[in-house]
Design an enzyme around this catalytic site. Structure first.
Site, PDB file in Angstrom:
ATOM      1  N   TYR A   1     -10.827   2.570   5.477  1.00 51.44           N
ATOM      2  CA  TYR A   1      -9.821   2.053   4.724  1.00 51.44           C
ATOM      3  C   TYR A   1     -10.096   1.141   3.547  1.00 51.44           C
ATOM      4  O   TYR A   1     -10.846   0.015   3.990  1.00 51.44           O
ATOM      5  CB  TYR A   1      -8.554   1.351   5.402  1.00 51.44           C
ATOM      6  N   SER A   2      -9.942   1.434   2.419  1.00 54.84           N
ATOM      7  CA  SER A   2     -10.835   0.767   1.118  1.00 54.84           C
ATOM      8  C   SER A   2      -9.903   0.736   0.264  1.00 54.84           C
ATOM      9  O   SER A   2      -9.414   1.597  -0.769  1.00 54.84           O
ATOM     10  CB  SER A   2     -12.003   1.513   0.710  1.00 54.84           C
ATOM     11  N   ASN A   3      -9.071  -0.407  -0.116  1.00 52.62           N
ATOM     12  CA  ASN A   3      -7.999  -0.767  -1.095  1.00 52.62           C
ATOM     13  C   ASN A   3      -9.067  -0.499  -2.674  1.00 52.62           C
ATOM     14  O   ASN A   3      -8.557  -0.213  -3.500  1.00 52.62           O
ATOM     15  CB  ASN A   3      -7.612  -2.291  -1.037  1.00 52.62           C
TER      16      ASN A   3
ATOM     17  N   SER B   1       0.875  -1.146   0.204  1.00 49.99           N
ATOM     18  CA  SER B   1       0.109  -0.066  -0.095  1.00 49.99           C
ATOM     19  C   SER B   1       0.865   1.163   0.096  1.00 49.99           C
ATOM     20  O   SER B   1       0.280   2.257  -0.094  1.00 49.99           O
ATOM     21  CB  SER B   1      -0.838   0.229   1.116  1.00 49.99           C
TER      22      SER B   1
ATOM     23  N   THR C   1       2.403   2.761   5.364  1.00 53.77           N
ATOM     24  CA  THR C   1       2.741   1.432   5.214  1.00 53.77           C
ATOM     25  C   THR C   1       2.165   0.543   4.121  1.00 53.77           C
ATOM     26  O   THR C   1       1.310   0.730   3.546  1.00 53.77           O
ATOM     27  CB  THR C   1       2.190   0.666   6.711  1.00 53.77           C
ATOM     28  N   GLY C   2       2.867  -0.468   3.991  1.00 50.18           N
ATOM     29  CA  GLY C   2       2.216  -1.444   2.770  1.00 50.18           C
ATOM     30  C   GLY C   2       2.558  -3.033   3.377  1.00 50.18           C
ATOM     31  O   GLY C   2       3.535  -3.500   3.628  1.00 50.18           O
TER      32      GLY C   2
ATOM     33  N   ARG D   1      -0.526   8.839   5.386  1.00 50.17           N
ATOM     34  CA  ARG D   1      -0.673   8.720   6.801  1.00 50.17           C
ATOM     35  C   ARG D   1      -0.183   9.656   7.635  1.00 50.17           C
ATOM     36  O   ARG D   1       0.728  10.194   7.307  1.00 50.17           O
ATOM     37  CB  ARG D   1      -0.539   7.108   7.196  1.00 50.17           C
TER      38      ARG D   1
END
Length: 361
Positions: free
Chosen positions: A181-183, A84, A316-317, A302
């Protein structure tokens, strides 16, 4: 694109919409190395690599190995899947387009993608980027982690297919009223880029960010399953041991998580973003802006606290096999780019502690 996130593990600090940071500081090499060693020993990861930059001084640190059954160290500046952290690149492109007058952040998405979303006259590009559109998160509906993910490891998803999976459910809430939070939203962001430019989000990220900044290790694959250059291997835990997921179809993540990079390239990207090389001041201000219903997230950015009272910005991812952190103090004097290659989902508390040590010493 992972369901859990670093932000969920800690509180979020904002003062109004203004980012606050303490005096620059960073860990000594020994403290940073100890935090990395602890993460590798106890955190469910195979190896870790870190680039820490403080007041112009760079430290490249690593621990662990590149493969579970091998003894080759993690490449000091190898390539890895950034999950992400991709969202920062996607948001940067959309904000560039806004600065060029090609898209309006507060214009309904239906202007550019008619018929794609429910309540299309209410959902805006800003809501998409800030996770306030209410679009269901498709990663809660299909397996994107653990042994169940292996069924999707090589599957070729289209953006439309992902959106259709998500919209089999109604919106989570009225657009603009909450944060979730929506990918899926960032898959839509990639579709917006194509609708406005006529080019894929991958080609626009390459043309607008990777090439101008000389990010030789950064790529945005659609279906290519490999990782170019030196890299560690990532795994997911199964009932029979561990499955290697180094080769996977990044289409399951799309514009929300498909990219590959290195700690050096992520550091360069952060420097360019803060230095005004990527966004005009008005658009960078929009990127950093938080709102009441989204106090922890700007537009692809973020905002996280540290134990020593500083605020850091970045992302972050997580994608099967890897967990990434890319953060900087708002003044750009301290930057961290880190990647771990996993054997199971990383202990998020230890991962956060490593990030915290980088900025607090």
């Amino acid at each position: 694109m992972r369901k859990s996130s670093l932000a969920a593990a800690v509180g979020i600090v904002t003062v109004g919409a203004v980012l606050v940071a303490g005096a620059p500081a960073a860990a000594s090499p020994s403290k940073m190395q100890a935090a990395i060693d602890t993460l590798v020993r106890d955190g469910g990861v195979v190896g870790a690599q870190v680039k820490l930059t403080a007041n112009g001084r760079e430290q490249n640190l690593r621990a662990g190995v590149a493969k579970i059954d091998g003894d080759r160290p993690v490449p000091e500046s190898g390539n890895f899947r950034i999950g992400s952290v991709t969202k920062q690149f996607t948001a940067t492109v959309l904000l560039q387009l806004a600065g060029e007058g090609k898209i309006a952040l507060d214009e309904p998405v239906k202007t550019y993608l008619p018929g794609l979303l429910p309540k299309e006259d209410k959902i805006t590009s800003r809501m998409i980027l800030q996770h306030t559109a209410g679009i269901p998160n498709y990663t809660n509906m299909i397996e994107t982690g653990g042994e169940g993910y292996l069924e999707n490891q090589k599957r070729r998803f289209t953006d439309q297919e992902i959106v259709d999976i998500a919209l089999a459910k109604p919106l989570d809430f009225e657009p603009g009223t909450k944060f979730s939070y929506s990918n899926t939203g960032y898959v839509v962001a990639g579709m917006l880029i194509k609708a406005v430019t006529g080019n894929t989000w991958q080609s626009e990220v390459t043309k607008r960010i990777a090439k101008p900044l000389g990010l030789r290790d950064t790529s945005a694959p659609q279906y290519s399953t490999g990782i170019p250059g030196p890299n560690a291997h990532g795994y997911v835990k199964t009932k029979d041991g561990f499955a290697d997921v180094t080769r996977l179809s990044p289409s399951i993540a799309g514009a929300g998580g498909a990219m590959i990079s290195s700690t050096a390239d992520l550091t360069t990207y952060m420097s360019a973003l803060l230095g005004g090389r990527l966004l005009k001041p008005a658009q960078f201000a929009e990127m950093k802006k938080t709102i009441t219903v989204s106090p922890e997230y700007g537009l692809g950015l973020r905002v996280l606290p540290t134990t020593c009272g500083k605020t850091i910005i970045g992302h972050t991812g997580g994608i099967p096999g890897w967990l990434t952190a890319s953060f900087t103090t708002p003044d750009g004097k301290v930057k961290l780019a880190a990647s771990v290659n996993e054997k199971e989902e990383t202990d998020i508390e230890l991962f956060h502690k490593m990030v915290d040590v980088a900025f607090c010493g």
